[in-house]
Scaffold this motif. Sequence first.
Motif, PDB file in Angstrom:
ATOM      1  N   ILE A 125       0.826  -1.185   0.000  1.00 49.99           N
ATOM      2  CA  ILE A 125       0.000   0.000   0.000  1.00 49.99           C
ATOM      3  C   ILE A 125       0.869   1.246   0.000  1.00 49.99           C
ATOM      4  CG2 ILE A 125      -1.667   1.241   1.375  1.00 49.99           C
ATOM      5  CD1 ILE A 125      -2.269  -1.756   2.425  1.00 49.99           C
ATOM      6  N   HIS A 126       1.788   1.260   0.907  1.00 47.56           N
ATOM      7  CA  HIS A 126       2.628   2.452   0.996  1.00 47.56           C
ATOM      8  C   HIS A 126       4.090   2.083   0.827  1.00 47.56           C
ATOM      9  CE1 HIS A 126      -0.973   4.147   2.840  1.00 47.56           C
ATOM     10  NE2 HIS A 126      -0.938   3.176   3.708  1.00 47.56           N
TER      11      HIS A 126
ATOM     12  N   SER B 127      16.354   2.189  10.349  1.00 51.18           N
ATOM     13  CA  SER B 127      16.168   3.062  11.515  1.00 51.18           C
ATOM     14  C   SER B 127      16.736   4.447  11.252  1.00 51.18           C
ATOM     15  CB  SER B 127      16.865   2.457  12.738  1.00 51.18           C
ATOM     16  OG  SER B 127      16.107   1.396  13.241  1.00 51.18           O
ATOM     17  N   GLY B 128      16.139   5.441  11.909  1.00 45.68           N
ATOM     18  CA  GLY B 128      16.709   6.788  11.915  1.00 45.68           C
ATOM     19  C   GLY B 128      16.737   7.470  10.568  1.00 45.68           C
ATOM     20  N   ILE B 129      15.874   7.012   9.676  1.00 38.43           N
ATOM     21  CA  ILE B 129      15.895   7.542   8.318  1.00 38.43           C
ATOM     22  C   ILE B 129      14.881   8.687   8.180  1.00 38.43           C
ATOM     23  CG2 ILE B 129      14.085   6.072   7.328  1.00 38.43           C
ATOM     24  CD1 ILE B 129      17.260   5.923   5.590  1.00 38.43           C
ATOM     25  N   VAL B 130      15.178   9.646   7.312  1.00 41.68           N
ATOM     26  CA  VAL B 130      14.186  10.669   6.950  1.00 41.68           C
ATOM     27  C   VAL B 130      13.348  10.116   5.812  1.00 41.68           C
ATOM     28  CG1 VAL B 130      13.825  12.978   5.989  1.00 41.68           C
ATOM     29  CG2 VAL B 130      15.632  12.587   7.687  1.00 41.68           C
ATOM     30  N   MET B 131      12.073   9.893   6.059  1.00 41.26           N
ATOM     31  CA  MET B 131      11.245   9.171   5.092  1.00 41.26           C
ATOM     32  C   MET B 131      10.672  10.098   4.023  1.00 41.26           C
ATOM     33  SD  MET B 131       9.358   6.560   7.700  1.00 41.26           S
ATOM     34  CE  MET B 131       8.191   6.056   6.433  1.00 41.26           C
ATOM     35  N   ASP B 132      11.567  10.595   3.175  1.00 41.38           N
ATOM     36  CA  ASP B 132      11.100  11.486   2.106  1.00 41.38           C
ATOM     37  C   ASP B 132      11.081  10.782   0.750  1.00 41.38           C
ATOM     38  OD1 ASP B 132      13.769  11.246   1.840  1.00 41.38           O
ATOM     39  OD2 ASP B 132      14.242  13.381   1.917  1.00 41.38           O
ATOM     40  N   GLY B 133      11.156   9.454   0.754  1.00 44.47           N
ATOM     41  CA  GLY B 133      11.102   8.681  -0.492  1.00 44.47           C
ATOM     42  C   GLY B 133       9.718   8.114  -0.737  1.00 44.47           C
ATOM     43  N   THR B 134       9.646   6.937  -1.384  1.00 47.15           N
ATOM     44  CA  THR B 134       8.331   6.379  -1.715  1.00 47.15           C
ATOM     45  C   THR B 134       7.661   5.714  -0.515  1.00 47.15           C
ATOM     46  OG1 THR B 134       9.445   4.395  -2.485  1.00 47.15           O
ATOM     47  CG2 THR B 134       8.823   6.021  -4.159  1.00 47.15           C
ATOM     48  N   ALA B 135       8.453   5.086   0.356  1.00 44.08           N
ATOM     49  CA  ALA B 135       7.854   4.386   1.494  1.00 44.08           C
ATOM     50  C   ALA B 135       7.164   5.382   2.414  1.00 44.08           C
ATOM     51  CB  ALA B 135       8.908   3.594   2.251  1.00 44.08           C
ATOM     52  N   ALA B 136       5.873   5.150   2.683  1.00 48.73           N
ATOM     53  CA  ALA B 136       5.104   6.118   3.475  1.00 48.73           C
ATOM     54  C   ALA B 136       4.845   5.624   4.881  1.00 48.73           C
ATOM     55  CB  ALA B 136       3.784   6.427   2.778  1.00 48.73           C
ATOM     56  N   GLU B 137       5.350   4.425   5.206  1.00 51.58           N
ATOM     57  CA  GLU B 137       5.103   3.911   6.561  1.00 51.58           C
ATOM     58  C   GLU B 137       6.314   3.111   7.024  1.00 51.58           C
ATOM     59  OE1 GLU B 137       1.240   2.219   7.247  1.00 51.58           O
ATOM     60  OE2 GLU B 137       1.599   2.496   9.380  1.00 51.58           O
TER      61      GLU B 137
ATOM     62  N   PRO C 262      -6.694   2.031  -1.872  1.00 46.93           N
ATOM     63  CA  PRO C 262      -6.124   0.986  -1.014  1.00 46.93           C
ATOM     64  C   PRO C 262      -6.132   1.361   0.461  1.00 46.93           C
ATOM     65  CG  PRO C 262      -4.417   1.979  -2.408  1.00 46.93           C
ATOM     66  CD  PRO C 262      -5.710   2.630  -2.770  1.00 46.93           C
TER      67      PRO C 262
ATOM     68  N   PRO D 247       5.319  15.267   1.588  1.00 51.88           N
ATOM     69  CA  PRO D 247       5.615  15.554   0.174  1.00 51.88           C
ATOM     70  C   PRO D 247       4.393  15.538  -0.740  1.00 51.88           C
ATOM     71  CG  PRO D 247       6.515  13.411   0.864  1.00 51.88           C
ATOM     72  CD  PRO D 247       6.054  14.102   2.097  1.00 51.88           C
TER      73      PRO D 247
ATOM     74  N   PRO E 294      -0.791   6.407   7.899  1.00 48.96           N
ATOM     75  CA  PRO E 294       0.657   6.253   8.027  1.00 48.96           C
ATOM     76  C   PRO E 294       1.356   7.589   8.252  1.00 48.96           C
ATOM     77  CG  PRO E 294       0.035   6.195   5.728  1.00 48.96           C
ATOM     78  CD  PRO E 294      -1.244   6.220   6.507  1.00 48.96           C
ATOM     79  N   VAL E 295       2.479   7.535   8.956  1.00 50.91           N
ATOM     80  CA  VAL E 295       3.242   8.756   9.238  1.00 50.91           C
ATOM     81  C   VAL E 295       4.667   8.607   8.705  1.00 50.91           C
ATOM     82  CG1 VAL E 295       4.023   7.987  11.544  1.00 50.91           C
ATOM     83  CG2 VAL E 295       3.834  10.430  11.029  1.00 50.91           C
ATOM     84  N   ARG E 296       5.198   9.681   8.147  1.00 51.40           N
ATOM     85  CA  ARG E 296       6.578   9.665   7.645  1.00 51.40           C
ATOM     86  C   ARG E 296       7.515  10.182   8.731  1.00 51.40           C
ATOM     87  NH1 ARG E 296       7.732   9.843   1.985  1.00 51.40           N
ATOM     88  NH2 ARG E 296       5.942   9.059   0.792  1.00 51.40           N
ATOM     89  N   ARG E 297       8.330   9.295   9.264  1.00 52.57           N
ATOM     90  CA  ARG E 297       9.312   9.652  10.294  1.00 52.57           C
ATOM     91  C   ARG E 297      10.349  10.621   9.723  1.00 52.57           C
ATOM     92  NH1 ARG E 297      10.718   5.894  14.744  1.00 52.57           N
ATOM     93  NH2 ARG E 297       8.754   4.882  15.325  1.00 52.57           N
ATOM     94  N   GLY E 298      10.688  11.631  10.499  1.00 53.12           N
ATOM     95  CA  GLY E 298      11.705  12.584  10.076  1.00 53.12           C
ATOM     96  C   GLY E 298      11.185  13.609   9.090  1.00 53.12           C
ATOM     97  N   VAL E 299       9.931  13.453   8.672  1.00 59.58           N
ATOM     98  CA  VAL E 299       9.331  14.390   7.721  1.00 59.58           C
ATOM     99  C   VAL E 299       8.143  15.089   8.380  1.00 59.58           C
ATOM    100  CG1 VAL E 299       8.135  14.593   5.509  1.00 59.58           C
ATOM    101  CG2 VAL E 299      10.097  13.042   5.734  1.00 59.58           C
TER     102      VAL E 299
ATOM    103  N   ASP F 194      11.643  11.068  15.123  1.00 61.29           N
ATOM    104  CA  ASP F 194      11.658   9.746  15.749  1.00 61.29           C
ATOM    105  C   ASP F 194      11.423   9.782  17.259  1.00 61.29           C
ATOM    106  OD1 ASP F 194      12.333   8.843  13.244  1.00 61.29           O
ATOM    107  OD2 ASP F 194      14.030   7.628  13.925  1.00 61.29           O
TER     108      ASP F 194
END
Lengths: 333, 333, 333
Positions: free
Chosen positions: A74-75, A81-91, C46, C178, C293-298, C302
């Motif tokens: 889905i996402h 760990s400790g990543i800035v989630m600014d890519g495709t993965a939303a969860e 979805p 984003p 869903p939540v984007r960590r670091g965005v 954390d």
Amino acid sequence: MKEFCDLSDLRAGEIEDLLELASELERNPQVQALQGKVLALLFLNPSLRTLTSFQASMTRLGGGTFVVSPEMSIHGLETRSGIVMDGTAAEHIREAVPVIASYADVIGIRALASRENLETDLSDSAFTELRSLCDIPLINLESAIRHPCQALADWKTLNDLGIPAKGGKLVFSWVYHPEALPLAVPADTLYMAAKRGMDVTLLRPDEFAMPELLINRARTAAQQGGGRITETSDRDEGMESADVLYAGSWAATQNYGNRIADQKARNNHENWCVDETWFRPAKKSCRFMHCLPVRRGVEVEDDILDGLRNLVVTQARNRMWAQMAILKKLLAD
Amino acid sequence: MKEFCDLSDLRAGEIEDLLELASELERNPQVQALQGKVLALLFLNPSLRTLTSFQASMTRLGGGTFVVSPEMSIHGLETRSGIVMDGTAAEHIREAVPVIASYADVIGIRALASRENLETDLSDSAFTELRSLCDIPLINLESAIRHPCQALADWKTLNDLGIPAKGGKLVFSWVYHPEALPLAVPADTLYMAAKRGMDVTLLRPDEFAMPELLINRARTAAQQGGGRITETSDRDEGMESADVLYAGSWAATQNYGNRIADQKARNNHENWCVDETWFRPAKKSCRFMHCLPVRRGVEVEDDILDGLRNLVVTQARNRMWAQMAILKKLLAD
Amino acid sequence: MKEFCDLSDLRAGEIEDLLELASELERNPQVQALQGKVLALLFLNPSLRTLTSFQASMTRLGGGTFVVSPEMSIHGLETRSGIVMDGTAAEHIREAVPVIASYADVIGIRALASRENLETDLSDSAFTELRSLCDIPLINLESAIRHPCQALADWKTLNDLGIPAKGGKLVFSWVYHPEALPLAVPADTLYMAAKRGMDVTLLRPDEFAMPELLINRARTAAQQGGGRITETSDRDEGMESADVLYAGSWAATQNYGNRIADQKARNNHENWCVDETWFRPAKKSCRFMHCLPVRRGVEVEDDILDGLRNLVVTQARNRMWAQMAILKKLLAD
């Protein structure tokens, strides 16, 4: 029993008790035992037998199942760990896994070997991290080096067929397969047969020796169970007086993660395809086992799979009864 | 009843008994009748109504379902015999189907017509081969030339609406559709109505005559049931005094499997789209049936589907009650 | 209760009754309450939490679920009226939805905002059209501007945590993401908190003011419930004495549907990512909520998600209990 993640968490006697419960459930349905109970199945890798056998298991006990799988994607789940989630993965799994677990009474998780780095896979770190995010009973649906549900079902199959524990001989043989498969089933089968007290032979080309860690784990179990572990690349020697030939394939561990080197190593052994000649040195009654899926004409010839030695459907069916025992033990006690 | 694969395995009286059970289940829920029982659904072709109606059927009877479908396509299933499996398919139906069946109490299988070779499709060989791999009760979820669950549900719809068996007239008409669809629904609808004892007319352009084998099968049923089969390409003649117009589409059988020839044949008949004018020669109360999915404005005009003649949702809903009767008969007796 | 589509259909007292039932089901399982009952879940978009929490909900009450989702995309569903269906879509929602509903006792439908035209989304027309095709109890699984299941669960979370209704302060803050996300969760959270009687602050950059229609809806609820709504773009002012910070993101409504303008507006506010400094003006015990869903670091750092303020798993888990109450109310009464 709080979880079922590793066969080595249980003593041989506890495993026999679990299998007695499995046989009891096979004979006498308990259609309300887990009424209203929920099993969550989280597949980071796809599955046919594990998925359907667990769905059937819960239905037979009166409960239900829900599935989270990569096809649902889905996402996209972030695992680092400790990543800035600014890519495709939303969860992140740190949210997703506790939430999924919060809806269920028991959770099963599959996280196969990455087959890139041997040490990472031997540490079973991907599964271990997911495990740390769950606070409900957990079942290992196959991790990098373990497949305890398969091993438990196979133990039941050996019992059901009357293949002796003490003195019975199980040969686990590497067979040719076009892909570099994970170590989980071969390693856990060795461990299971050793723990059952059997005389276990690992038959494989020299390039496919198994990592010391996994061999030693099985050897320790053999010492405690009264059995032993032998390795050989000599087919006739290995198959001598065997009660069971269990076939499987795995990656070469010397150049683990190197596809070209692995392909080179395996291409020398395309003739490791089980046929009737393999059974000449074995006991006349010697049976054939495989965890499936199996490639006909590549890993084993049709006449073995279509003949009387074949146990693969029995093995697969025993997944269901063994898993029902695990579920009942985890939930109803 | 050991399986439900072909409506011709049952006598008309047995079908009426089954439909009485269906109506009984519709009136009086039996929510524990199949507690702990498992239905496996194997779809080699996708499905909406069949999938969801069977899932609902099992829930209503207290059991459960698991699904194996092409979208799961975990390994790809090899169907050919005697093949060396060194391609992409990692599992053979000879292992997969018995394993899936081993987890279930009853299995449903869908294997549609290949629409490449008429003789192959008329022999229903794909379904027959899968059937030979199952040793538990089997339900045909639509094969190359049969869709007995649809036919059974439609028989119930005709009964529920009070459309007479003896003397009632059902017209099955070909309608335009951009694709060359399978013969299963038209052939089984003809057979069903004939077996019910109805006066059946097959209305179609000359290029869309139905294969002799299927017409003769229906004709034999008509002779036994006291009905008759007529074929015509004349709409007014065909619709004369009709109680029901059942619309569907199928491939031209003369150049079966030849897409271009088929397209050419069907493009002459884009005006075969049901509208109110079709019903002029029919009885005033004449109803409209279709197995769905239906293309609005292509097979039939909106005002028919949105009007009082329309029975398509009733038909679809009756799938559930009819299938519940089949499941109960196969499992609980 | 005939449906659960909009929180404003219920009075505050009725919501409290529903939540009492939810807590009762949380404490005392009722594993046969909905035996034999079927929930249909139709996802035009979805879902992870909504899907799995509803599947678990029905299992816990003894019933079952079937799912129709875009990934199944069997034929593609046509939604436009009066169209000639000669394209790829082979089925119209006017047939599909009534058929799906005919197999079920209750249906849940998700149809998110198109995020192309603001007026269309504010009218909630896609959901309203689907609703008109169902003649059984209906649950809104998130429409263009409503997510009442989430709002009900969040109300329960606020109750469970003892966050005061009268006098308690909830801040809903826009955070950077984003993508241009829908208005449903922010709008329904404002409404819910206002209806609960809370002191509600909408904290957002000026470009992300919420449409008047949605603010006024919340304001009316606040007037009736004894609470109030304030809007601000000043973080310190907004967070002053807050009991809860609820974070979410949504599209800029000035150039709604214009991706480039929206991107420009949001790129000025990448620093709207919740961290510990946000909580300085708040109550010491201030908690953090998010619908996931939540984007960590965005969206949030954390340490907040891994710390004691975090309520997101509790919120998600309360989806299940709240939905069980809805299902029981719709079906068992």
